[in-house]
Design an enzyme around this catalytic site. Sequence first.
Site, PDB file in Angstrom:
ATOM      1  N   SER A 211       0.977  -1.137   0.046  1.00 20.91           N
ATOM      2  CA  SER A 211       0.012   0.005   0.056  1.00 20.91           C
ATOM      3  C   SER A 211       0.863   1.376   0.129  1.00 20.91           C
ATOM      4  O   SER A 211       1.784   1.436  -0.745  1.00 20.91           O
ATOM      5  CB  SER A 211      -1.100  -0.145   1.278  1.00 20.91           C
ATOM      6  OG  SER A 211      -1.987   0.933   1.074  1.00 20.91           O
ATOM      7  N   ASP A 430      -8.865  -5.734  -5.716  1.00 17.02           N
ATOM      8  CA  ASP A 430      -8.449  -4.614  -4.787  1.00 17.02           C
ATOM      9  C   ASP A 430      -8.851  -3.340  -5.786  1.00 17.02           C
ATOM     10  O   ASP A 430      -8.543  -3.092  -6.751  1.00 17.02           O
ATOM     11  CB  ASP A 430      -6.773  -4.313  -4.924  1.00 17.02           C
ATOM     12  CG  ASP A 430      -6.471  -3.119  -3.872  1.00 17.02           C
ATOM     13  OD1 ASP A 430      -7.315  -2.627  -3.476  1.00 17.02           O
ATOM     14  OD2 ASP A 430      -4.904  -3.051  -3.966  1.00 17.02           O
ATOM     15  N   HIS A 507      -6.403  -6.008  -1.353  1.00 19.17           N
ATOM     16  CA  HIS A 507      -5.303  -5.264  -1.116  1.00 19.17           C
ATOM     17  C   HIS A 507      -4.187  -6.143  -0.355  1.00 19.17           C
ATOM     18  O   HIS A 507      -3.055  -5.612  -0.626  1.00 19.17           O
ATOM     19  CB  HIS A 507      -5.799  -4.082  -0.744  1.00 19.17           C
ATOM     20  CG  HIS A 507      -5.001  -3.021  -0.280  1.00 19.17           C
ATOM     21  ND1 HIS A 507      -4.510  -2.219  -1.358  1.00 19.17           N
ATOM     22  CD2 HIS A 507      -4.202  -2.302   0.794  1.00 19.17           C
ATOM     23  CE1 HIS A 507      -3.704  -1.144  -1.046  1.00 19.17           C
ATOM     24  NE2 HIS A 507      -3.538  -1.117   0.230  1.00 19.17           N
TER      25      HIS A 507
END
Length: 531
Positions: A211, A430, A507
């Site tokens: 991320s 995601d 994610h």
Amino acid sequence: MLFRSLLSTAVLAVSLCTDNASAAKHGRFGQKARDAMNIAKRSANAVKHSLKIPVEDYQFLNNKTKPYRVESLPDVHFDLGEMYSGLVPIEKGNVSRSLFFVFQPTIGEPVDEITIWLNGGPGCSSLEAFLQENGRFVWQPGTYQPVENPYSWVNLTNVLWVDQPVGTGFSLGVPTATSEEEIAEDFVKFFKNWQQIFGIKNFKIYVTGESYAGRYVPYISAAFLDQNDTEHFNLKGALAYDPCIGQFDYVQEEAPVVPFVQKNNALFNFNASFLAELESIHEQCGYKDFIDQYLVFPASGVQPPKAMNWSDPTCDVYDIVNNAVLDPNPCFNPYEINEMCPILWDVLGFPTEVDYLPAGASIYFDRADVKRAMHAPNITWSECSVESVFVGGDGGPEQEGDYSANPIEHVLPQVIEGTNRVLIGNGDYDMVILTNGTLLSIQNMTWNGKLGFDTAPSTPINIDIPDLMYNEVFIENGYDPQGGQGVMGIQHYERGLMWAETFQSGHMQPQFQPRVSYRHLEWLLGRRDTL
């Protein structure tokens, strides 16, 4: 974990009761959580159960590390093995600025290497990955208790999870950073101090994360290379999942979101008229032309700088999608779009994009008994910091007060060229960082003398690792043992960079597709030539 406001200002004000002062603390990238929270030297197979290692055989236990040893943890009803955690100062003698770590040495044959894991946010604790992604045990949302993780990265290597930068998780200090360079400088100092405590020298170092750590990982890795010190900073590779490496809001979210919805509409359940409306916005706002011109192989040229005009919501198609999907699926999770209701209890208090804790439940790492066991400071722990970990206001490319350039501009190419072993991966489920947005960013990066990939990724990733997490349950119910997963992604390697697209993953790839992530790590560590 990467956070941004996904709801319109009006919806936030009404349904989340977010005041302007709170919202102003974070940029679009990091606001989401705060709205709700106010060829191998050896091979190692994934394993279900590990053997208990006698304390006298612990590799890193000495007089300096003994105060950090974790002997047991509340609600973990099996042997932890060798584990350490606690605070280490950034500057020797100044404990007021310290980073918190968890260290789990490999449960297999000893290796002279350290794999560092960093969560994103910015300001989100790496204990999330330790407990729910790649640690020796996992406690997933909706599950009764922690269980051993057969796909733990500890099977392969020594893993170090760090709460950083200052202001994150259990780390101590007042945030002062306005750039990734400052954060990397702090991490270099911390990591050298940590190595001296644990008697570590001349280890191979790998830096990994997900991320917003798509920014941390390249900058810290580049800082390691710049030290010119292989005794302490012998960087051999890096990995970043679903990473913020390019222009986040326009390239990695807004431009690719309508094709993403069209591809996955069985999960969004939008009707034909709304899909047509989205397609019209996609075309009128220039996103279609941008993708048609630049998501090509080989790269068609350097992409022009792009930025969203947040004063005009007309082209904010991402928020339009995210607001609309809450009607057919009130429990929609942009981190993993295949999630449906109910919202699951999560011991970290953050099961989707909302803060949720049932009555009577507690946040695991905020429990007094857990803090004592982990030598953690007696402060309030939250998965993501309420206050910003940057002090640059709403400036910088991601409006987080982080003024450093996007990694594709310099530091990520430096790391690829310095190691020739970097993996960038994205999960296809995601909707926070989209797969095609990450590919667009790669096609705008020059490394080892060329722009982008020459050839479109197409080589399958075949996962032959068997199911070790749930096989016993299925066998007890009369099913045959489950084998490998088959094709679970696409890989592509050029000039030191490995691209990995992961099917059926959101994610947090080690959480949602742990076997695929395990394969990625094998490649990163040099245990495999391909995925």
